[in-house]
Design an enzyme around this catalytic site. Structure first.
Site, mmCIF file in Angstrom:
data_model
loop_
_atom_site.group_PDB
_atom_site.id
_atom_site.type_symbol
_atom_site.label_atom_id
_atom_site.label_comp_id
_atom_site.label_asym_id
_atom_site.label_seq_id
_atom_site.Cartn_x
_atom_site.Cartn_y
_atom_site.Cartn_z
ATOM 1 N N ASP A 52 0.845 -1.196 0.000
ATOM 2 C CA ASP A 52 0.000 0.000 0.000
ATOM 3 C C ASP A 52 0.877 1.241 0.000
ATOM 4 O O ASP A 52 1.911 1.282 0.689
ATOM 5 C CB ASP A 52 -0.844 0.070 1.297
ATOM 6 C CG ASP A 52 -1.903 -1.020 1.367
ATOM 7 O OD1 ASP A 52 -2.157 -1.654 0.335
ATOM 8 O OD2 ASP A 52 -2.429 -1.224 2.468
ATOM 9 N N GLU A 262 -7.546 -6.100 10.256
ATOM 10 C CA GLU A 262 -8.780 -5.494 9.710
ATOM 11 C C GLU A 262 -9.954 -6.450 9.881
ATOM 12 O O GLU A 262 -10.912 -6.145 10.590
ATOM 13 C CB GLU A 262 -8.595 -5.151 8.224
ATOM 14 C CG GLU A 262 -7.625 -3.992 8.002
ATOM 15 C CD GLU A 262 -7.329 -3.724 6.533
ATOM 16 O OE1 GLU A 262 -7.080 -4.666 5.761
ATOM 17 O OE2 GLU A 262 -7.354 -2.537 6.158
HETATM 18 O O1 FBP Z 1 -9.526 0.998 -2.926
HETATM 19 P P1 FBP Z 1 -10.371 -0.245 -2.889
HETATM 20 O O2 FBP Z 1 -9.811 -1.398 -3.677
HETATM 21 O O3 FBP Z 1 -11.807 0.022 -3.174
HETATM 22 O O4 FBP Z 1 -10.293 -0.764 -1.358
HETATM 23 C C1 FBP Z 1 -10.881 0.029 -0.352
HETATM 24 C C2 FBP Z 1 -10.552 -0.678 0.932
HETATM 25 O O5 FBP Z 1 -9.151 -0.507 1.163
HETATM 26 C C3 FBP Z 1 -8.941 0.056 2.446
HETATM 27 O O6 FBP Z 1 -8.745 1.441 2.342
HETATM 28 C C4 FBP Z 1 -7.714 -0.654 3.013
HETATM 29 O O7 FBP Z 1 -7.383 -0.108 4.238
HETATM 30 P P2 FBP Z 1 -6.136 0.878 4.404
HETATM 31 O O8 FBP Z 1 -6.574 2.206 3.932
HETATM 32 O O9 FBP Z 1 -5.861 0.800 5.883
HETATM 33 O O10 FBP Z 1 -4.995 0.310 3.592
HETATM 34 C C5 FBP Z 1 -10.238 -0.186 3.230
HETATM 35 O O11 FBP Z 1 -10.460 0.762 4.235
HETATM 36 C C6 FBP Z 1 -11.278 -0.092 2.145
HETATM 37 O O12 FBP Z 1 -12.439 -0.847 2.423
HETATM 38 MG MG MG Z 2 -7.345 -0.637 6.491
#
Ligand code: FBP
Ligand code: MG
Ligand code: MG
Length: 332
Positions: A52, A262
C-alpha cells in the site's frame, strides 16, 4: 478514564490499554481536524509491507500508538504499517493488532477514516500471539474520524458505541450497537472490479443490480466509501452487507483486506452485534492467518444476507454463468 464506562469484567491491564488506545484515537482525531493547517497528512511516505502507498497520517498514527503503548501492558504490537510484530514490553501480558489508519485513500478528501484494533492475551512468542483465530480476541474496536469521533468497542458482551465529548475529551457511552437489522436493501462492493470477481459473486451482484426486474423482485441501493471503518459503522447502524471478494487481479487472489488487523477485529464486532462475517463461506473468526499481512476475502453484515452469499457458491455452473433471466427464482 478517557472511556467513561465499560460494562462487564475488564481487568486493570486491559482497561489501561483501552484507555491508552482511546486517548491516541482522540489525538489522531484532533490532528485530522487540523490537517493542512499544520501539515499535509495525505503526503506520500513510501509503501508498507503489503504494497500500500503509505500516507503521512498512516505513519504518524502508527508511531503515536506504538509510543503511547510502549512500556505498558502490551508486549507485542502488530501493525499494518510495520513488517513484523514488535515487542514493546517484554514484561507485558497483551498482544495488540492494529490498522492505525484505515481508509487512507480518503485522507485528502475529508471523508471518514478510522483506526481498527484488537487485543489478545499474549503467548510466549510474537507470531503465535497474533496468528490465531479471532475468536480468541479479548476485545476489538474501531474509532471512526468523521463529523463525530466515535469509538465502537466490544469486550465480548455486545458491541458498544462511545461518542467523544469535544468539551471534556471523554468517550461517553451512548448505547449498544445492534442487533444489526436484516431488512436493509444496501450492499457495499467496489463494482469496478466486476470482471475480476468469481462467478458466484458476479451472480449475487447481478441479481441485486437487476432489482425489481430480476429474480429478487425489488430494488437495492449500493454504497462504496473505500473506508472499511465507515462501511462497518453504517452496517452496524442500519444493516446491509459488505463484500470484498477474492478477484483475478495479481495480488488480489485473497482479496484486498488483511485478516489480522482489519477483518478479525471487524468480524468480532459484527458477530457481537448479531451479524455474520465470513470469507464468503466460512466464519472469519475461526480462521488463522498464515502471515501477519495475509489477506482474506471478506463478507460481513446482516446475518441473513451473509448466509445468502454462501448459497451462490453452491449453485451449479450453468446457474451462475447464465443471465439472471434463466436462473432459478428460489434465491432471496
Ligand atoms: O480501494 P479499494 O480497492 O476500493 O479498497 C478500499 C478498501 O481498502 C482500504 O482502504 C484498506 O485499508 P487501508 O486504507 O488501511 O490500507 C479499506 O479501508 C477499504 O475498504
Ligand atoms: Mg485498512
Ligand atoms: Mg491502514
Amino acid at each position: 478514564m478517557i472511556i467513561d464506562q465499560i460494562p462487564g469484567q475488564v481487568d486493570g491491564e486491559l482497561r489501561q490499554t483501552l484507555d491508552t488506545v482511546a486517548s491516541v484515537c482522540a489525538q489522531v482525531a484532533q490532528r485530522i481536524r487540523r490537517g493542512g493547517i499544520d501539515e499535509n497528512l495525505g503526503a506520500a511516505r513510501g509503501t508498507n509491507t503489503d504494497g500500500d502507498s503509505q500516507k503521512a497520517l498512516d505513519v504518524i498514527a502508527d508511531e503515536s500508538f506504538a509510543s503511547a503503548l510502549r512500556g505498558g501492558p502490551v508486549r507485542y504490537y502488530a501493525s499494518e504499517e510495520v513488517e513484523d510484530v514488535v515487542e514493546l514490553n517484554p514484561a507485558g501480558s497483551l498482544a495488540l493488532v492494529i490498522d492505525p489508519l484505515d481508509g487512507s485513500s480518503n485522507i485528502d478528501t475529508n471523508v471518514s477514516v478510522g483506526t481498527i484494533f484488537g487485543i489478545y492475551q499474549a503467548k510466549d512468542e510474537p507470531v503465535g500471539s497474533v496468528l490465531r483465530p479471532g475468536r480468541e480476541l479479548l476485545t476489538a474496536g474501531y474509532a471512526i474520524y468523521g463529523p463525530q469521533c466515535v469509538l465502537v468497542l466490544s469486550v465480548g458482551d455486545g458491541t458498544l458505541k462511545y461518542v467523544l465529548d469535544p468539551d471534556t475529551g471523554v468517550f461517553r457511552l451512548v448505547g449498544p450497537m445492534g442487533p444489526i437489522p436484516e431488512e436493509s436493501t444496501e450492499y457495499a462492493i467496489n463494482a469496478s472490479n466486476y470482471r475480476h470477481w468469481p462467478a458466484p459473486i458476479r451472480a449475487y451482484i447481478d441479481d441485486r443490480v437487476a432489482g425489481a426486474e430480476g429474480p429478487l423482485g425489488h430494488d437495492f441501493n449500493m454504497r462504496w466509501i473505500a473506508s472499511l471503518v465507515a462501511e462497518t459503522h453504517r452496517i452496524l447502524t442500519r444493516g446491509g452487507i459488505f463484500l470484498y471478494p477474492s478477484d483475478a487481479r495479481k495480488g488480489y487472489e485473497r482479496g484486498r483486506l488483511r485478516m489480522v488487523y482489519e477483518c478479525a477485529p471487524i468480524a468480532f464486532l459484527i458477530e457481537q452485534a448479531g451479524g455474520r462475517a465470513t470469507d464468503g463461506l466460512d466464519p472469519i473468526l475461526d480462521a488463522t492467518a498464515d502471515a501477519l499481512h495475509a489477506r482474506t476475502p471478506f463478507v460481513f453484515g446482516s446475518a441473513n444476507k451473509v448466509g445468502r452469499v454462501a448459497t451462490y457458491f453452491d449453485l451449479p455452473e450453468e446457474e451462475t454463468s447464465a443471465l439472471f433471466g434463466k436462473r432459478g427464482l428460489f434465491r432471496g
